[in-house]
Design a protein around this motif. Structure first.
Motif: not given
Ligand SMILES: Cc1ncc(COP(=O)(O)O)c(C=O)c1O
Length: 493
Positions: A186-188, A212, A264, A292, A294-295, A320, A322-323, A330, A493
């Motif tokens: 995941g991105a985190q 975020y 975010n 980042d 992710t979105l 990621s 995730s979105k 993950r 999140a």
């Molecule tokens: C900007 C941003 N970075 C990272 C994440 C976390 O991503 P991941 O679920 O891939 O760890 C989110 C999740 O909401 C996010 O909005």
């Protein structure tokens, strides 16, 4: 079991609890309940005896007895026979004074330990995209036998997935080899690896304000100094590149963390001209830009921008699934120069030795056809966004909602600084919120709230009506804004 509270300690926490807006026992029970929800009275704490508390608060014993029975009835106080009651949380969702939810406890949704009937607006996340995720896992299982003779460890990631991610960047105009990709959980996780490799205690890290919350927490955890650069107000849109450039020149931060693709929490998209200025200024100040993305796939209005890495080879990109697909995968990644990727891989092995293989095989299928589930996802999100903006206009007309270009949430300016108090009151009204200050540095954004539009319009309506009810309660008891200042520690999140 935790400790106990003396009457004086509880009186100090209660502050000015009695305002005469409701019977004294109700006001007392309300503030104790909010202190428990807020985490300021830890769970399992024995409250003072009725006799000692009534003496300390200079109220009748009947008031304290009635307050304690109300807390017991609501599930916030245990009913120990002959012993002092200890603070606890209701086993089912507390439904306010009107009655208790008779629902069946926690919902079965994995990862969402939220009581049934509670609408979770603290997570801006979607369920898995249709059948795509399931089919990807089915395909992954057929490929697994070929990998079983290996050790199963790979700190960089399964080669097929690294190639697929590299192909995705190349298609978007950023030529990339598999050697420039590190697969993460995941991105985190990716951000934590980058931070650990690049940032030390003496360093400064530039962040957007707001940003975020989990990224902010990870950045703070390095012990570095955070340099926030405010985003301009909603009416001006975009980023304030003059402020960013001068912060870069003045502070010469080691790293800058940015979310230009559907930021975010605001949902803004950074125009190309600003992207160019950002990477140029960072090159002069010697700052590593970490973007980042992710979105990035959640582009609701079709605005076209180039990935930040296309403006400079020095940019470190985080992505990621995730979105775009599902947070339960993950699976995320880092794109950087091959030498940096080797450094990141060395750091990664201090945390874990690689990602799970089946997930990576499935992720490779999803990345190869990344765009497939997006049209349906985006069209539902557009509908939800329109519904949420309209509901806010109708039911909360004094709230100023910024229309997001993409992403999953609307950033709202409240007409008063009550975001944390709303967050504390909210569960009682069936919703869970993330307080505005979680998105900023220094306790700001008490007059902002992020509201995701990840739910369908009928549930959004329920959520907005609950927000309206929470606001009405706050307006009827403005003292709660003073008593409830600390953001509850809760997952976002
Ligand atoms: C900007 C941003 N970075 C990272 C994440 C976390 O991503 P991941 O679920 O891939 O760890 C989110 C999740 O909401 C996010 O909005």
């Amino acid at each position: 079991m935790s400790g106990s509270l003396t009457p004086t300690a509880l009186a100090r926490l209660l502050g000015q609890w009695h305002h005469g807006n409701a019977p004294a026992y109700r006001e007392l029970a309300d503030v104790v309940r909010l202190l428990v929800l807020d985490g300021r009275i830890p769970l399992g704490t024995a409250l003072p005896s009725e006799r000692t508390l009534s003496a300390t608060l200079a109220v009748s014993r009947t008031t304290v007895t009635a307050a304690y029975s109300s807390l017991r009835e609501q599930g916030f106080l245990s009913s120990g026979q002959g012993t002092r009651g200890r603070t606890c949380l209701p086993r089912t969702a507390y439904a306010g004074e009107k009655g208790r939810d008779s629902g069946a406890g926690l919902s079965g949704a994995p990862g969402l330990a939220v009581p049934d009937g509670v609408i979770d607006l603290a997570y801006a996340s979607l369920p898995a995209s249709g059948e795509a995720v399931h089919q990807a896992f089915a395909a992954a299982l057929t490929e697994l036998p070929a990998l079983l003779p290996g050790f199963g460890y790979d700190a960089l990631g399964v080669p097929g997935l690294r190639e697929a991610i590299a192909g995705h960047y190349s298609d978007a105009g950023v030529p990339t080899t598999a050697g420039q990709i590190l697969v993460t959980s995941g991105a985190q996780h990716a951000l934590n690896i980058v931070l650990r490799a690049l940032v030390g205690k003496q360093d400064k890290v530039l962040v957007e304000q707001p940003t975020y919350p989990n990224a902010l927490d990870a950045i703070r955890a390095t012990g570095c100094r955070v340099v926030p650069v405010p985003l301009p107000p909603a009416s001006e849109r975009g980023w304030d590149l003059d402020a960013t450039e001068s912060a870069l020149m003045q502070h010469r931060p080691r790293m800058a963390y940015t979310v230009p693709d559907f930021h975010n929490p605001t949902g803004r998209l950074m125009p190309d001209a600003q992207r160019r200025r950002l990477v140029r200024a960072a090159a002069v100040s010697g700052t590593v830009v970490v973007v980042d993305e992710t979105l990035r796939e959640l582009n609701l209005d079709g605005g076209t921008t180039a990935p930040l890495a296309s403006f400079s080879p020095a940019v470190v990109s985080i992505g990621s699934l995730s979105k775009s697909h599902w947070a339960g995968m993950r699976t995320g990644w880092i794109r950087a120069s091959e030498s940096l990727i080797q450094r990141f891989a060395a750091v990664r092995t201090t945390m874990d030795l690689g990602g799970p293989v089946v997930e990576q095989l499935a992720a490779a299928h999803l990345v190869r056809s990344l765009a497939d589930p997006l049209p349906a996802r985006l069209s539902a999100l557009r509908e939800n966004r329109a519904a949420l903006l309209e509901l806010l206009k109708v039911h909360l007309p004094r709230w100023e909602a910024e229309r997001p270009d993409g992403g999953l949430a609307v950033w709202c300016r409240l007409p008063y600084p009550g975001s944390t108090a709303l967050t504390v009151i909210a569960p009682e009204l069936g919703i869970r919120l993330a307080a505005g200050p979680r998105f900023g540095v220094g306790g700001v954004f008490e007059n902002f709230l992020r509201i995701p539009f990840t739910l369908p319009p009928d549930q959004l309506e329920t959520a907005v009506l609950a927000l309206r009810a929470a606001q009405d309660r706050l307006e009827a008891a403005p003292q709660l804004r003073r008593t409830l200042r600390d953001s509850p520690v809760a997952a976002i999140a």
